[in-house]
Motif scaffolding. Structure first.
Motif, PDB file in Angstrom:
ATOM      1  N   TRP A 116       0.844  -1.205   0.000  1.00  0.00           N
ATOM      2  CA  TRP A 116       0.000   0.000   0.000  1.00  0.00           C
ATOM      3  C   TRP A 116       0.875   1.249   0.000  1.00  0.00           C
ATOM      4  O   TRP A 116       1.794   1.368   0.808  1.00  0.00           O
ATOM      5  CB  TRP A 116      -0.887   0.032   1.247  1.00  0.00           C
ATOM      6  N   HIS A 117       0.563   2.189  -0.865  1.00  0.00           N
ATOM      7  CA  HIS A 117       1.334   3.433  -0.957  1.00  0.00           C
ATOM      8  C   HIS A 117       0.555   4.453  -1.763  1.00  0.00           C
ATOM      9  O   HIS A 117      -0.504   4.151  -2.327  1.00  0.00           O
ATOM     10  CB  HIS A 117       2.674   3.166  -1.654  1.00  0.00           C
ATOM     11  N   THR A 118       1.086   5.647  -1.807  1.00  0.00           N
ATOM     12  CA  THR A 118       0.596   6.624  -2.761  1.00  0.00           C
ATOM     13  C   THR A 118       1.819   7.161  -3.488  1.00  0.00           C
ATOM     14  O   THR A 118       2.911   7.203  -2.932  1.00  0.00           O
ATOM     15  CB  THR A 118      -0.268   7.693  -2.061  1.00  0.00           C
ATOM     16  N   ASP A 119       1.671   7.518  -4.767  1.00  0.00           N
ATOM     17  CA  ASP A 119       2.851   7.738  -5.600  1.00  0.00           C
ATOM     18  C   ASP A 119       3.624   9.010  -5.220  1.00  0.00           C
ATOM     19  O   ASP A 119       3.036  10.062  -4.988  1.00  0.00           O
ATOM     20  CB  ASP A 119       2.458   7.773  -7.078  1.00  0.00           C
ATOM     21  N   HIS A 120       4.936   8.839  -5.157  1.00  0.00           N
ATOM     22  CA  HIS A 120       5.887   9.927  -4.858  1.00  0.00           C
ATOM     23  C   HIS A 120       5.686  10.519  -3.468  1.00  0.00           C
ATOM     24  O   HIS A 120       6.008  11.680  -3.235  1.00  0.00           O
ATOM     25  CB  HIS A 120       5.797  11.043  -5.914  1.00  0.00           C
ATOM     26  N   ASN A 274      -4.799   5.668  -1.418  1.00  0.00           N
ATOM     27  CA  ASN A 274      -3.641   4.763  -1.441  1.00  0.00           C
ATOM     28  C   ASN A 274      -3.968   3.601  -2.380  1.00  0.00           C
ATOM     29  O   ASN A 274      -5.151   3.294  -2.612  1.00  0.00           O
ATOM     30  CB  ASN A 274      -3.330   4.223  -0.049  1.00  0.00           C
ATOM     31  N   HIS A 275      -2.946   2.937  -2.873  1.00  0.00           N
ATOM     32  CA  HIS A 275      -3.196   1.827  -3.802  1.00  0.00           C
ATOM     33  C   HIS A 275      -2.098   0.782  -3.677  1.00  0.00           C
ATOM     34  O   HIS A 275      -1.043   1.028  -3.079  1.00  0.00           O
ATOM     35  CB  HIS A 275      -3.299   2.339  -5.245  1.00  0.00           C
ATOM     36  N   ARG A 276      -2.369  -0.386  -4.267  1.00  0.00           N
ATOM     37  CA  ARG A 276      -1.355  -1.445  -4.331  1.00  0.00           C
ATOM     38  C   ARG A 276      -1.688  -2.380  -5.495  1.00  0.00           C
ATOM     39  O   ARG A 276      -2.862  -2.574  -5.850  1.00  0.00           O
ATOM     40  CB  ARG A 276      -1.306  -2.255  -3.036  1.00  0.00           C
ATOM     41  N   HIS A 290       0.838   1.246 -19.698  1.00  0.00           N
ATOM     42  CA  HIS A 290       1.588   2.483 -19.875  1.00  0.00           C
ATOM     43  C   HIS A 290       1.188   3.446 -18.762  1.00  0.00           C
ATOM     44  O   HIS A 290      -0.007   3.649 -18.524  1.00  0.00           O
ATOM     45  CB  HIS A 290       1.274   3.117 -21.238  1.00  0.00           C
ATOM     46  N   ARG A 291       2.182   4.025 -18.115  1.00  0.00           N
ATOM     47  CA  ARG A 291       1.901   4.908 -16.972  1.00  0.00           C
ATOM     48  C   ARG A 291       2.421   6.323 -17.211  1.00  0.00           C
ATOM     49  O   ARG A 291       3.530   6.501 -17.724  1.00  0.00           O
ATOM     50  CB  ARG A 291       2.562   4.335 -15.712  1.00  0.00           C
ATOM     51  N   THR A 292       1.619   7.299 -16.816  1.00  0.00           N
ATOM     52  CA  THR A 292       2.095   8.680 -16.696  1.00  0.00           C
ATOM     53  C   THR A 292       1.785   9.168 -15.286  1.00  0.00           C
ATOM     54  O   THR A 292       0.873   8.660 -14.624  1.00  0.00           O
ATOM     55  CB  THR A 292       1.411   9.631 -17.708  1.00  0.00           C
TER      56      THR A 292
HETATM   57 FE   LIG Z   1       1.991   3.277  -7.283  1.00  0.00          FE
END
Ligand SMILES: [Fe+2]
Length: 300
Positions: A116-120, A274-276, A290-292
């Motif tokens: 579990w996290h959130t980006d950056h 949050n996501h995982r 593909h991620r941005t």
């Molecule tokens: Fe992520």
């Protein structure tokens, strides 16, 4: 949160939104992201993004340029730190994949985001939102979990809310400093990798009760992947409190699980979600995404 389906006419495209789960999330049907969006359409999508926190725009066929153009409507699209797996023609697009090339080498990040996290969150300006375009979905697994951090904050007891007001989380990119995570065996040279990351990204502090910069609502802002401790409280007490907050934030009632379809463009608000990744697929069952990522604000 808006909880009813809606059809939007009078825009350059006619499309509809439908809620995806009780906790958050909506799907958008009938929109074509390969076409430029007029300001009214963008404003409607942005309102849905702020309201639903996770949006899935179905049935897309978008080029790298299309994905970047849509992402840029929300802010500055960041280049990725991991240059090995960005598209050569488009360094702002990171490839997530378990596929290999003709030499047997990886073609994308295969083990990202499993906790579990959130980006950056480890940066002074954590990401505003992330976009994932499902180019190819495996036949099983590969779902992405999300938690609603507004709901997590709103359901804390008054006592805990008072306790965390003014406290800050300490956030680190380094798994070596984090007792709540393990290092994947799939990542070669992990110790050297994280040591290098530690020097490039010093630890940062963010308020535990973060104020969302657009909605003004409070968010429980911590995650087991990046929050390594609490500042402003003793270490043992801080560890116990952080464990309690993390356990609370991932309760089932705050979650939405996204089961991907080919052509989904999913975007989420890293400031309140949050996501995982959940895994569950193996080569040669191929997944390609593909991620941005769009730059966010300093926290308050
Ligand atoms: Fe992520």
């Amino acid at each position: 949160m808006t909880t009813t389906a809606a059809t939007f006419e009078g825009h350059s495209q006619v499309f509809e939104s439908r809620p995806l789960g009780d906790a958050m999330g909506a799907e958008i049907l009938g929109l074509d992201l390969s076409l430029s969006l007029d300001d009214t359409t963008f404003s409607t999508i942005n309102d849905a993004f702020l309201s639903y926190q996770v949006l899935c725009i179905r049935n897309q066929k978008v080029s790298p340029d299309d994905l970047i153009e849509f992402s840029e409507r929300f802010g500055e699209v960041l280049p990725h730190d991991n240059r090995r797996f960005t598209l050569k023609s488009h360094p702002k697009i990171l490839v997530l994949s378990n596929d290999v090339d003709e030499n047997g080498d990886q073609t994308g990040v295969i083990d990202g985001g499993d906790g579990w996290h959130t980006d950056h969150q480890f940066k002074t300006h954590p990401a505003k939102c992330t976009f994932l375009y499902s180019v190819k979905n495996p036949s099983q697994g590969g779902a992405t979990d999300f938690t609603n951090q507004y709901a997590a904050y709103d359901t804390l007891s008054d006592e805990i809310r008072e306790k965390i007001e003014g406290l800050r989380g300490i956030h680190s990119i380094s798994k070596l400093k984090n007792k709540r995570v393990t290092i994947s065996g799939a990542r070669d040279g992990a110790v050297e990798f994280y040591r290098k990351q530690e020097t490039e990204h010093p630890d940062v502090f963010h308020p535990l009760a973060r104020i969302h910069p657009e909605t003004g609502r409070k968010v429980l802002y911590c995650s087991p992947r990046f929050t390594i401790g609490l500042h402003g409280i003793g270490e043992d007490e801080g560890d116990r409190l952080l464990d309690e907050l993390i356990a609370h934030s991932v309760k089932k009632e705050f979650r939405y699980r996204h089961h991907w379809q080919d052509g989904d463009v999913v975007m989420w608000d890293n400031r309140c979600v949050n996501h995982r990744a959940t895994g569950g697929y193996e080569y040669p069952d191929i997944r390609i995404m593909h991620r941005t990522t769009v730059e966010g604000e300093a926290t308050s």
